[in-house]
Design a protein around this motif. Sequence first.
Motif, PDB file in Angstrom:
ATOM      1  N   ILE A   1       0.857  -1.182   0.000  1.00  0.00           N
ATOM      2  CA  ILE A   1       0.000   0.000   0.000  1.00  0.00           C
ATOM      3  C   ILE A   1       0.895   1.234   0.000  1.00  0.00           C
ATOM      4  CG2 ILE A   1      -1.787   1.284   1.220  1.00  0.00           C
ATOM      5  CD1 ILE A   1      -2.768  -1.368   0.116  1.00  0.00           C
TER       6      ILE A   1
ATOM      7  N   LYS B   1       1.117   5.527   0.094  1.00  0.00           N
ATOM      8  CA  LYS B   1       0.381   6.692   0.596  1.00  0.00           C
ATOM      9  C   LYS B   1       0.979   7.986   0.056  1.00  0.00           C
ATOM     10  CE  LYS B   1       0.676   7.790   5.000  1.00  0.00           C
ATOM     11  NZ  LYS B   1       0.439   7.745   6.454  1.00  0.00           N
TER      12      LYS B   1
ATOM     13  N   THR C   1     -12.768  -0.019  -4.974  1.00  0.00           N
ATOM     14  CA  THR C   1     -13.354  -1.201  -4.323  1.00  0.00           C
ATOM     15  C   THR C   1     -12.869  -2.548  -4.850  1.00  0.00           C
ATOM     16  OG1 THR C   1     -15.250  -1.263  -5.844  1.00  0.00           O
ATOM     17  CG2 THR C   1     -15.471   0.102  -3.862  1.00  0.00           C
TER      18      THR C   1
ATOM     19  N   SER D   1     -15.697   2.158   1.911  1.00  0.00           N
ATOM     20  CA  SER D   1     -14.398   1.588   1.555  1.00  0.00           C
ATOM     21  C   SER D   1     -13.345   2.686   1.421  1.00  0.00           C
ATOM     22  CB  SER D   1     -14.511   0.810   0.238  1.00  0.00           C
ATOM     23  OG  SER D   1     -13.255   0.300  -0.159  1.00  0.00           O
TER      24      SER D   1
ATOM     25  N   HIS E   1     -13.306   5.778   2.784  1.00  0.00           N
ATOM     26  CA  HIS E   1     -12.969   6.426   4.054  1.00  0.00           C
ATOM     27  C   HIS E   1     -12.308   5.483   5.046  1.00  0.00           C
ATOM     28  CE1 HIS E   1     -14.329  10.659   4.089  1.00  0.00           C
ATOM     29  NE2 HIS E   1     -14.980  10.268   3.020  1.00  0.00           N
ATOM     30  N   ASP E   2     -12.567   4.175   4.920  1.00  0.00           N
ATOM     31  CA  ASP E   2     -11.937   3.216   5.824  1.00  0.00           C
ATOM     32  C   ASP E   2     -10.512   2.865   5.396  1.00  0.00           C
ATOM     33  OD1 ASP E   2     -14.220   3.139   7.331  1.00  0.00           O
ATOM     34  OD2 ASP E   2     -14.974   1.264   6.477  1.00  0.00           O
ATOM     35  N   SER E   3     -10.277   2.787   4.087  1.00  0.00           N
ATOM     36  CA  SER E   3      -9.004   2.243   3.594  1.00  0.00           C
ATOM     37  C   SER E   3      -8.126   3.230   2.829  1.00  0.00           C
ATOM     38  CB  SER E   3      -9.283   1.032   2.686  1.00  0.00           C
ATOM     39  OG  SER E   3     -10.061   0.059   3.344  1.00  0.00           O
ATOM     40  N   ASN E   4      -8.728   4.279   2.266  1.00  0.00           N
ATOM     41  CA  ASN E   4      -7.953   5.137   1.359  1.00  0.00           C
ATOM     42  C   ASN E   4      -7.743   6.563   1.841  1.00  0.00           C
ATOM     43  OD1 ASN E   4      -9.970   3.307  -0.523  1.00  0.00           O
ATOM     44  ND2 ASN E   4      -7.881   3.287  -1.259  1.00  0.00           N
TER      45      ASN E   4
ATOM     46  N   SER F   1      -4.311   6.605   0.317  1.00  0.00           N
ATOM     47  CA  SER F   1      -3.574   5.347   0.247  1.00  0.00           C
ATOM     48  C   SER F   1      -4.193   4.459  -0.834  1.00  0.00           C
ATOM     49  CB  SER F   1      -3.616   4.619   1.592  1.00  0.00           C
ATOM     50  OG  SER F   1      -3.014   5.395   2.606  1.00  0.00           O
ATOM     51  N   HIS F   2      -3.320   3.732  -1.533  1.00  0.00           N
ATOM     52  CA  HIS F   2      -3.815   2.830  -2.581  1.00  0.00           C
ATOM     53  C   HIS F   2      -2.728   1.824  -2.934  1.00  0.00           C
ATOM     54  CE1 HIS F   2      -5.589   1.532  -6.459  1.00  0.00           C
ATOM     55  NE2 HIS F   2      -6.732   1.890  -5.892  1.00  0.00           N
ATOM     56  N   LYS F   3      -3.133   0.757  -3.603  1.00  0.00           N
ATOM     57  CA  LYS F   3      -2.169  -0.257  -4.036  1.00  0.00           C
ATOM     58  C   LYS F   3      -1.251   0.286  -5.130  1.00  0.00           C
ATOM     59  CE  LYS F   3      -5.165  -4.185  -2.873  1.00  0.00           C
ATOM     60  NZ  LYS F   3      -6.367  -3.450  -2.432  1.00  0.00           N
TER      61      LYS F   3
ATOM     62  N   SER G   1       2.615   0.418   3.943  1.00  0.00           N
ATOM     63  CA  SER G   1       2.193  -0.807   4.630  1.00  0.00           C
ATOM     64  C   SER G   1       2.116  -1.925   3.581  1.00  0.00           C
ATOM     65  CB  SER G   1       0.828  -0.603   5.313  1.00  0.00           C
ATOM     66  OG  SER G   1      -0.177  -0.368   4.364  1.00  0.00           O
TER      67      SER G   1
END
Length: 287
Positions: free
Chosen positions: A33, A35, A104, A150, A152-155, A172-174, A261
């Motif tokens: 991940i 950022k 997603t 999704s 707001h929880d992960s990105n 944040s993203h892959k 991460s």
Amino acid sequence: MIKELFKGKLIIIGLILSFMTGGALYAFLLPNIYKSEVLLAPNSNGNQGGVSGLSSQLGGLASLAGVNIGSAENQKTTLAINIMKSRTFTIEFLNSYDYKAVITSVESWHAKDNQLIFIDDVYDDVSKNWLLDIETGKSKEPTDLEMYESFHDSNFALNEDKESGLISLSISHKSPYVAKTIATEFVSAINSKVREMDIVETTENLTYLQEQLKGIENKELQEVLYELIEQQMQKKMLASSSASYVFKTIDPAYLPEKKSSPKRFLIIFVASMFGAAIGFAIVVLRL
């Protein structure tokens, strides 16, 4: 007891190695991940100066006239922060750039050719279509609310320094390229959103004030209305000409070169300690 623990060392070592191996497999199966962060400051030029000074002088009179002449700088910043966190703005932003699948349904990112790999039984990247659930016959496309949660929880992360007033926005993203792009576009979108809101509001206020002016003969009241009209025209002109209407960028979004991460060695260490704890517990219970 120490002697018994020594005798059970094979159990302890075996569990440590087992949990370490399991932790390592889990850790290295997780995608990287990345950022990207952007540092923002409230744009005081957009909310102070002549317009703000006139607003403070005419605020009471504007209220009597039934006109909202605008917010102070801190109120405008607070409004913008709350809009950024809102469902409506986030969903509108993500849909406007067609980011639902990117948020997603991305499984991984290939660094060599900078290609996103989507979950193949959920989204077809070639046809750009969501696949159907064989059992229900329904599309696997997430709802807008699921996309928002999704994101707001992960990105998405937003932090405000109360002392300096600076705001840190991180995405944040892959894919590091996606993270940087969304961070940049998000700042532009919130500036545009608040600017458009103020343009609509000032346009409505000007229409109202000009209508009120037609039926008033009192010169003093006419002067007040003219000043209110001037203030609204200045505000509208400022909103129309300012790209960084609410926030100015202090440090723009960057392309992250290192992952943020997962912390793989930490995962392996924690798994090993958990295995050791179980091993010690088993040996002690056998005493």
